[in-house]
Motif scaffolding. Structure first.
Motif, short mmCIF file in Angstrom:
data_model
loop_
_atom_site.label_atom_id
_atom_site.label_comp_id
_atom_site.label_asym_id
_atom_site.label_seq_id
_atom_site.Cartn_x
_atom_site.Cartn_y
_atom_site.Cartn_z
N HIS A 185 0.84 -1.20 0.00
CA HIS A 185 0.00 0.00 0.00
C HIS A 185 0.87 1.26 0.00
O HIS A 185 0.55 2.25 -0.67
CB HIS A 185 -0.93 0.00 1.21
N ASN B 36 2.20 1.79 -3.51
CA ASN B 36 1.17 2.38 -4.37
C ASN B 36 1.04 3.89 -4.14
O ASN B 36 0.90 4.67 -5.09
CB ASN B 36 -0.18 1.71 -4.11
N ALA B 37 1.11 4.31 -2.86
CA ALA B 37 0.99 5.74 -2.55
C ALA B 37 2.20 6.54 -3.00
O ALA B 37 2.09 7.72 -3.35
CB ALA B 37 0.78 5.92 -1.04
N GLY C 240 1.00 8.31 3.51
CA GLY C 240 0.27 7.58 2.48
C GLY C 240 -0.61 8.47 1.64
O GLY C 240 -1.79 8.15 1.42
N VAL D 253 -2.78 9.99 -1.07
CA VAL D 253 -3.41 9.41 -2.24
C VAL D 253 -3.71 10.52 -3.24
O VAL D 253 -4.33 11.53 -2.90
CB VAL D 253 -4.72 8.69 -1.86
N GLU E 259 -4.54 8.83 -10.11
CA GLU E 259 -3.64 8.04 -10.94
C GLU E 259 -3.50 8.72 -12.31
O GLU E 259 -4.50 9.00 -12.98
CB GLU E 259 -4.19 6.63 -11.11
#
Length: 361
Positions: free
Chosen positions: A138, A141-142, A253, A255, A258
């Motif tokens: 995770h 991904n961040a 983290g 977000v 994308e």
């Protein structure tokens, strides 16, 4: 609870007269490893060494560990009549530069063929402690969207074969030729990540998980997520501040949206070319904006985590200095205009000079 971290710094040994690589890495490892808190090991070329810190809890711990080793390294270099340099690429390659004799490095050199002589690159790798491997995925991904900003901030490899490449990070250009490189895919969890590694193993130079060259990967030896995008740093203060930023990104983290397919890879190339001297992909707005805007977005994303760790002022000073005076690449370009002796002086003076150290009260 404090999120622990560790720092790996790669250095190259240069001849002070020519600024060409000198194959004394094994000598440095043999003479510096004893009694060191952390580990000192060889790297791919015989002119390189790597220092891996112990597990760290605070920036003060990091500054002490890196400062102590760099002072020992600087003293060793002076005693042997050489320079020990934190730069993503060496200024010149020695006439008879050799890959380190270790079996693993020999196998990698055989796998990559004619790419091997150019794999003279030095990085700053930051490990951040994670609760489990799913948490690490995770975090990976961040981190994806912020990797070009980290590369721009750390860019410190403008020279190759004694010439100005016009790239702030020529190391990043070399890295692009590896079987895997750049921003890792999005994975659902650790099992998905493991399936990805299994599929890649045996392709090209990916002989095992340790030869994955993504800018972020899960460590196979430690319970950490490892961020590998940064160039080696001239000075310890920059290395420590970058480690703090990486830790804050993992903790926070953040977000962000994308980007379009291929956007991240292009953003990495752009960051390698320009550093902070031009526009930069800004994850906060999903636009191409002046570098200061991208750095402002980074600051906004990590400020709460930095403040909670007590790291905010030091990182803010680093970011301000980088935007005002430029990155390590800028400093190398500035010195290089006055010839190799001035560049050598920069290397020597920067090795142990922590410009970001707190001022005593």
């Amino acid at each position: 609870m404090t999120t622990t971290f560790g720092i790996e710094e790669e250095f190259v040994v240069l001849d002070p007269a020519t600024l060409a690589t000198a194959d004394l890495g094994d000598v440095a490892v043999r003479e510096l490893a004893a009694g060191e808190e952390g580990t000192v090991t060889p790297e791919f070329f015989a002119s390189q060494i790597e220092y891996a810190s112990p597990v760290l809890g605070t920036l003060d711990d990091a500054a002490e560990a890196l400062g102590r080793f760099r002072r020992r390294l600087g003293d060793w270099a002076a005693d042997h009549g050489v320079l020990a340099v934190g730069s993503g690429t060496p200024f010149r390659i020695g006439a008879h530069a050799e890959v380190h004799a270790a079996d693993r490095y020999a196998r990698i050199a055989a796998d990559i063929g004619a790419l091997a002589p150019d794999h003279q690159i030095n990085g700053l790798h930051v490990h951040v402690g994670i609760a489990d491997r799913d948490t690490g995925v995770h975090a990976s991904n961040a981190l994806r969207a912020w990797l070009p900003v980290l590369l721009a901030l750390s860019s410190n490899s403008p020279y190759w074969h004694g010439r100005d490449t016009a790239f702030a990070s020529w190391r990043a250009v070399h890295s692009r030729r590896w079987t895997t490189y750049g921003i890792p895919p999005v994975f659902a969890d650790a099992a998905d990540y493991d399936r990805g590694i299994a599929a890649l193993t045996g392709l090209g130079a990916t002989s095992d998980a340790g030869t994955l060259n993504w800018n972020v990967r899960l460590s196979q030896r430690h319970p950490t997520v490892e961020v590998r995008v940064c160039d080696a740093q001239l000075d310890p203060g920059s290395a420590v501040a970058l480690a703090a930023i990486v830790r804050a990104l993992v903790v926070a983290g953040p977000v962000v949206a994308e980007p379009a397919p291929g956007y991240g890879d292009a953003a990495l190339w752009h960051a390698a070319r320009h550093g902070l001297s031009a526009d930069l992909a800004d994850p906060g707005t999903a636009t191409i904006a002046p570098a200061r805007h991208a750095v402002r977005s980074l600051h906004a994303a990590i400020a709460p985590a930095l403040r909670a760790a007590g790291d905010l002022r030091r990182v803010e000073r680093f970011l301000s200095d980088a935007l005002r005076a430029g990155t390590g690449a800028t400093r190398q370009w500035r010195a290089g205009r006055h010839g190799p002796p001035a560049l050598g002086a920069l290397y020597r003076e920067s090795l142990t000079r922590d410009a970001l150290a707190p001022t005593p009260h």
